[in-house]
Design an enzyme around this catalytic site. Structure first.
Site, mmCIF file in Angstrom:
data_model
loop_
_atom_site.group_PDB
_atom_site.id
_atom_site.type_symbol
_atom_site.label_atom_id
_atom_site.label_comp_id
_atom_site.label_asym_id
_atom_site.label_seq_id
_atom_site.Cartn_x
_atom_site.Cartn_y
_atom_site.Cartn_z
ATOM 1 N N ASP A 94 0.505 -1.414 -0.348
ATOM 2 C CA ASP A 94 -0.206 0.075 0.181
ATOM 3 C C ASP A 94 0.350 1.508 0.244
ATOM 4 O O ASP A 94 1.933 1.480 0.743
ATOM 5 C CB ASP A 94 -0.701 0.271 1.588
ATOM 6 C CG ASP A 94 -1.871 -1.111 1.580
ATOM 7 O OD1 ASP A 94 -1.764 -2.083 1.259
ATOM 8 O OD2 ASP A 94 -2.113 -0.949 2.858
ATOM 9 N N GLU B 37 -10.627 -2.219 3.763
ATOM 10 C CA GLU B 37 -9.472 -1.858 4.150
ATOM 11 C C GLU B 37 -8.611 -0.760 4.064
ATOM 12 O O GLU B 37 -9.728 0.110 2.636
ATOM 13 C CB GLU B 37 -8.371 -2.896 3.830
ATOM 14 C CG GLU B 37 -8.167 -4.328 4.335
ATOM 15 C CD GLU B 37 -7.173 -4.818 3.761
ATOM 16 O OE1 GLU B 37 -6.660 -6.252 4.748
ATOM 17 O OE2 GLU B 37 -6.569 -5.363 2.802
#
Ligand code: FRU
Length: 502
Positions: free
Chosen positions: A27, A209
């Site tokens: 990420d 998420e």
């Protein structure tokens, strides 16, 4: 990485996208524009190519295309992995971390507590601060600052809220297994007060998420501002695996109210196509936006990958690129409010050489035609068609021998198609050889695509960015043909422009 950094020793290393030197990346984290530079932190294993030892890697850019690597910013230790989070510039030193008149940057990240640590198995939110503009960081001694005794409470995105209810920090974070986004507020970034919960809603085919929440004017009208809540989920995307969805609505300083919820509670799997997606492709995940981008722009970047097959990718020791950076706007389309996304960057400025290839209006007969002089492995292709009798038409990129990635339109189905079944290396994972689709509408009688082709990816911005599809591909270096095709009749090509980057 700039174009010059790509070598034949690693033919998949991207030219126009950020990738790490030789380690694991997932990420994007802590995205912020500060002191004239865009800072990209990211989930990184400084010691290897697997998802382990999670720390925040760091790179900066002034043009959002060429990136300079810096030492790892926030490092894991024996107690915690440093999971995803965000950074704010605490101008008024509300946190008290500032010193001698220097206001701090404050990182809010998830401490994923390791076996044997005091909070083993817990995920809680923690702080670190920097007094040198984001290059070196100190962890706050009193961490964590927000602990719900949950094993799946993570990915805090913090922003400054100024509204009728006051001026304070707001955090959005997920309770991943419950498909919920939790909102908190704080005066000082150290003490947090619960505000509200959003979800489950729309897509819940996988854990939630990396959320984000930000305001945007509709059709550029500053008097008509809506709030966008984005949330990534894994799996459960429209074409399988990891993806990001969004909701448009209002935020009153405490509660986000969605105007685009189709299904409350757990999803109806048959309705996936009705939800709003940041990207319909397989490889656009954990997308979050920059804080403090100049001129109020909303700029977003994502991890260009999918948890389904990341561990099997045929890349060398470096694992995963980032997507291109996109600018987001809200527009009214067909009476509904949608995000529209445009790629951002001056790719020519960072390329060693640039050349152009153009085709004027022409009829594409049934069959496939290779375009002489258009071959390339790093290119932007702008193309538009007026549909005729053909049931499908489009373009094949990274072609050669039996290889090729097909990007096409099926007008009768209203579908955009990305077919990577013959795209090159596909057999490393059973889910990779996919044919993926997204809904697309005719605009003023035409279909328009902007494609970015790089050494291991194709990003599609359709109809001026109304629909996007991002996909990894792993072709041979010699597969570089560009072809046009039409099936079951001819199609009118209105224009084609290719920019070759090298
Ligand atoms: C999303 C994610 C986050 C987490 C991080 C760990 O890809 O699972 O929820 O913070 O990656 O690397």
């Amino acid at each position: 990485m700039t174009a010059a950094a790509a070598t034949t020793t690693d033919i998949f290393r991207p030219a126009l996208h950020y990738s790490t030197g030789g380690t694991w990346l997932n990420d994007p984290n802590g995205l912020i524009f500060h002191d004239g530079a865009y800072h990209l932190y990211y989930q990184n294993n400084p010691f290897g190519s697997e998802h382990a030892n999670l720390s925040w890697g760091h790179a900066t850019s002034t043009d959002l295309v060429s990136w300079t690597d810096h030492p790892v910013a926030i490092v894991c230790d024996e107690n915690e992995d440093i999971f995803s989070g965000s950074i704010v510039f605490d101008r008024q030193n509300t946190s008290g971390f500032g010193k001698d008149g220097t206001a701090p940057l404050v990182a809010i990240y998830t401490s994923a507590y390791k076996p044997g640590s005091m909070l083993e198995g817990i995920q809680a939110q923690s702080l670190a601060y920097s007094l040198d503009g984001g290059y070196t960081w100190s962890k706050y001694a009193e961490n964590p600052v927000l602990d719900r005794r949950s094993a799946d409470f993570r990915d805090p995105k913090v922003f400054r809220y100024e509204g009728d209810t006051g001026s304070y920090w707001v955090m959005v974070a997920v309770e991943a297994q419950d498909f919920q986004v939790l909102l908190y507020k704080s005066r000082d970034l150290r003490n947090w007060e619960y505000l509200s919960t959003f979800g489950p809603a729309n897509a819940t085919g996988g854990i939630w998420e990396c959320p984000d929440l930000f305001p945007l004017p509709i059709d550029g009208d500053p008097e008509n501002v809506k709030w966008v809540l984005t949330v990534n989920l894994n799996p459960g995307g429209p074409n399988g695996g990891s993806a990001g969805q969004y909701f448009v609505g209002d935020f009153d300083g405490a509660t986000f109210t969605s105007a685009t919820t189709v299904t409350e509670g757990l999803q109806d799997p048959d309705r996936l196509g009705e939800y709003q997606w940041l990207d319909w492709g397989r490889d656009y995940y954990a997308a979050v936006s920059f804080s403090d981008a100049p001129e109020g722009r909303r700029l977003m970047i994502a991890w260009m990958n999918n948890w389904q097959y990341v561990n099997e990718l045929p890349t060398a020791s470096w694992r995963s690129p980032m997507s291109l950076v996109r600018e987001l706007t809200l527009q009214t389309i067909g009476g509904e409010t949608h995000l529209v996304q445009q790629p951002v960057g001056d790719w020519a400025a960072v390329s060693a050489s640039v050349s152009n290839f153009n085709l004027p209006e022409t009829t594409i007969p049934a069959g496939t035609t290779i375009l002489d002089g258009a071959a390339g492995t790093v290119q932007r292709i702008d193309i538009s068609w007026t549909p005729g009798a053909a049931e499908e038409f489009g373009v094949v990129v990274r072609g050669g021998g039996s290889q090729g990635t097909r990007i096409g339109i099926r007008p009768a189905e209203g579908a955009l198609v990305v077919d990577r079944r013959e795209s090159g290396h596909t057999d490393f994972h059973e889910a990779f050889a996919s044919i993926d689709t997204a809904p697309i509408r005719l605009v003023e009688g035409q279909y328009q695509l902007t494609l970015f082709v790089d050494r291991c990816s194709v990003e599609v911005f359709a109809q001026g960015g109304q629909v996007t599809m991002t996909e990894l591909v792993f072709p041979s270096l010699t597969s570089n043909d560009v072809s046009l095709y039409s099936v079951g009749g001819s199609t009118t090509l209105n224009s084609l422009h290719i920019t070759q980057y090298a």
